[in-house]
Design a protein around this motif. Structure first.
Motif, PDB file in Angstrom:
ATOM      1  N   UNK A   1       0.874  -1.174   0.000  1.00 47.35           N
ATOM      2  CA  UNK A   1       0.000   0.000   0.000  1.00 47.35           C
ATOM      3  C   UNK A   1       0.908   1.219   0.000  1.00 47.35           C
ATOM      4  N   UNK A   2       0.651   2.163  -0.902  1.00 46.65           N
ATOM      5  CA  UNK A   2       1.417   3.413  -0.895  1.00 46.65           C
ATOM      6  C   UNK A   2       0.398   4.547  -0.875  1.00 46.65           C
ATOM      7  N   UNK A   3       0.361   5.270   0.228  1.00 47.60           N
ATOM      8  CA  UNK A   3      -0.721   6.237   0.423  1.00 47.60           C
ATOM      9  C   UNK A   3      -0.247   7.505   1.113  1.00 47.60           C
ATOM     10  N   UNK A   4      -0.986   8.572   0.897  1.00 50.23           N
ATOM     11  CA  UNK A   4      -0.819   9.798   1.674  1.00 50.23           C
ATOM     12  C   UNK A   4      -1.301   9.541   3.098  1.00 50.23           C
TER      13      UNK A   4
ATOM     14  N   UNK B   1       5.393  20.433   1.314  1.00 51.15           N
ATOM     15  CA  UNK B   1       4.019  20.902   1.532  1.00 51.15           C
ATOM     16  C   UNK B   1       2.981  19.831   1.162  1.00 51.15           C
ATOM     17  N   UNK B   2       3.431  18.657   0.734  1.00 56.09           N
ATOM     18  CA  UNK B   2       2.488  17.578   0.426  1.00 56.09           C
ATOM     19  C   UNK B   2       2.303  16.704   1.666  1.00 56.09           C
ATOM     20  N   UNK B   3       1.259  15.905   1.642  1.00 57.14           N
ATOM     21  CA  UNK B   3       1.106  14.909   2.702  1.00 57.14           C
ATOM     22  C   UNK B   3       2.324  13.987   2.713  1.00 57.14           C
ATOM     23  N   UNK B   4       2.620  13.458   3.908  1.00 54.51           N
ATOM     24  CA  UNK B   4       3.624  12.386   3.951  1.00 54.51           C
ATOM     25  C   UNK B   4       3.080  11.186   3.167  1.00 54.51           C
ATOM     26  N   UNK B   5       3.951  10.538   2.404  1.00 54.90           N
ATOM     27  CA  UNK B   5       3.549   9.340   1.656  1.00 54.90           C
ATOM     28  C   UNK B   5       4.348   8.169   2.209  1.00 54.90           C
ATOM     29  N   UNK B   6       3.641   7.077   2.515  1.00 51.65           N
ATOM     30  CA  UNK B   6       4.321   5.897   3.074  1.00 51.65           C
ATOM     31  C   UNK B   6       3.977   4.639   2.305  1.00 51.65           C
ATOM     32  N   UNK B   7       4.952   3.741   2.264  1.00 55.65           N
ATOM     33  CA  UNK B   7       4.737   2.428   1.662  1.00 55.65           C
ATOM     34  C   UNK B   7       4.690   1.393   2.778  1.00 55.65           C
ATOM     35  N   UNK B   8       3.714   0.515   2.680  1.00 53.70           N
ATOM     36  CA  UNK B   8       3.559  -0.573   3.651  1.00 53.70           C
ATOM     37  C   UNK B   8       3.579  -1.892   2.897  1.00 53.70           C
ATOM     38  N   UNK B   9       4.525  -2.752   3.197  1.00 48.97           N
ATOM     39  CA  UNK B   9       4.503  -4.105   2.641  1.00 48.97           C
ATOM     40  C   UNK B   9       3.805  -4.982   3.664  1.00 48.97           C
ATOM     41  N   UNK B  10       2.714  -5.612   3.247  1.00 53.09           N
ATOM     42  CA  UNK B  10       1.905  -6.357   4.221  1.00 53.09           C
ATOM     43  C   UNK B  10       1.636  -7.781   3.734  1.00 53.09           C
ATOM     44  N   UNK B  11       1.519  -8.663   4.706  1.00 49.37           N
ATOM     45  CA  UNK B  11       1.336 -10.093   4.409  1.00 49.37           C
ATOM     46  C   UNK B  11       0.293 -10.689   5.343  1.00 49.37           C
ATOM     47  N   UNK B  12      -0.358 -11.751   4.919  1.00 45.81           N
ATOM     48  CA  UNK B  12      -1.332 -12.405   5.818  1.00 45.81           C
ATOM     49  C   UNK B  12      -0.663 -12.820   7.124  1.00 45.81           C
TER      50      UNK B  12
END
Ligand SMILES: C[S@@+](CC[C@H](N)C(=O)[O-])C[C@H]1O[C@@H](n2cnc3c(N)ncnc32)[C@H](O)[C@@H]1O
Length: 195
Positions: free
Chosen positions: A134-137, A183-194
Motif C-alpha cells: 500500500x502506498x498512500x498519503x 508541503x504535500x502529505x507524507x507518503x508511506x509504503x507498507x509491505x503487508x502479508x497475511x
C-alpha cells in the motif's frame, strides 16, 4: 492523475523501485512473475515501474476512460496482463496468482469497511510469500481529512495500521517516500502479508 503534480511521478517511481528492491532482500521474499496494479489509472505505475520487474501485470481501474487510455498506451509495449474495469470494493482476485499487489493512491476512495474487505479478498489472491504494498498519503493531524473535490479521504498512520490489522494482515516493512515536496502529505509504503 497526480493532481497537477506530474513532476513528482519520477521521484515516486524511483522510491517505489527502491522499496521493492528492499523487499527482495528479505529472506522469505516473493516471486517475480505476476503483479497487480490496484487503482491503476492510466497505467503510470504499470508502465513506469511494475513492468520493469514483472513479466505479467494486471490492472484494476474503476474508471473506464482511464483504463482505455492505459490499454492504448500499453499496446505498443511488451505488456502482458489483464485489464479489469471494476472498483476495488467489488474486485476479487483469482486465487493464489499474485507475487505483488501494488495499491497506490486509491484507498482514500474506499470506506474503511470496503478497504478491510478488499484487503481480505486480496490475501486469497497472493501466492505463498506474496505480499501487498500500500502506498498512500497520510495526515499528520492524527485525523481523517476529507477532500471535497473528489470525495476522497486521507487517513492518519494509526488508522491505516488499524485497518491493515483488522483485515488479518501484518506489516513486514514500511518506509516513508523521500524527496517529496514538504508541503504535500507524507507518503508511506507498507509491505503487508497475511498473519
Ligand atoms: C490518484 S489516481 C492514482 C492512479 C495510480 N495508482 C497512480 O498512482 O498513478 C486514483 C485512481 O484511482 C481510481 N479509483 C478511484 N476509486 C476507485 C475504486 N473504488 N476502485 C478502483 N479504482 C478507483 C481513479 O479512477 C484513479 O484512476
Amino acid at each position: 492523475m497526480l493532481g497537477g503534480l506530474s513532476s513528482i511521478s519520477d521521484v515516486d517511481l524511483k522510491g517505489s523501485q527502491r522499496f521493492l528492491n528492499s523487499i527482495y532482500q528479505l529472506v522469505e521474499c516473493p516471486g517475480k512473475e505476476r503483479a497487480l496494479d490496484g487503482g491503476a489509472g492510466i497505467g503510470r505505475i504499470t508502465q513506469g515501474f511494475l513492468m520493469k520487474n514483472f513479466p505479467v501485470v494486471d490492472l484494476v481501474e474503476q474508471d473506464r476512460h482511464f483504463l482505455e487510455e492505459a490499454k492504448k498506451s500499453l499496446k505498443p509495449t511488451n505488456h502482458r496482463g489483464q485489464f479489469f474495469n471494476i472498483g476495488l470494493q467489488k474486485f476479487t482476485p483469482e486465487n493464489c496468482v499474485y507475487d505483488i499487489m501494488w495499491v497506490q493512491w486509491v484507498l482514500g476512495h474506499l470506506t474503511d469497511e470496503d478497504l478491510i474487505s478488499f484487503l481480505r479478498r486480496c490475501k486469497l489472491g497472493l501466492k505463498p510469500r506474496g505480499l501487498i504494498v500500500l502506498k498512500e498519503n497520510l495526515t499528520s493531524s492524527g485525523e481523517v481529512e476529507m477532500d471535497n473535490t473528489d470525495s476522497s479521504v486521507t487517513r492518519p498512520h494509526a488508522l491505516v495500521v488499524e485497518l491493515i490489522k483488522k483485515a488479518g494482515l501484518r506489516i513486514i516493512k514500511e518506509q516513508k517516500q523521500q524527496r517529496f515536496p514538504s508541503d504535500l502529505y507524507e507518503v508511506r509504503m507498507f509491505a503487508i502479508q497475511p498473519v
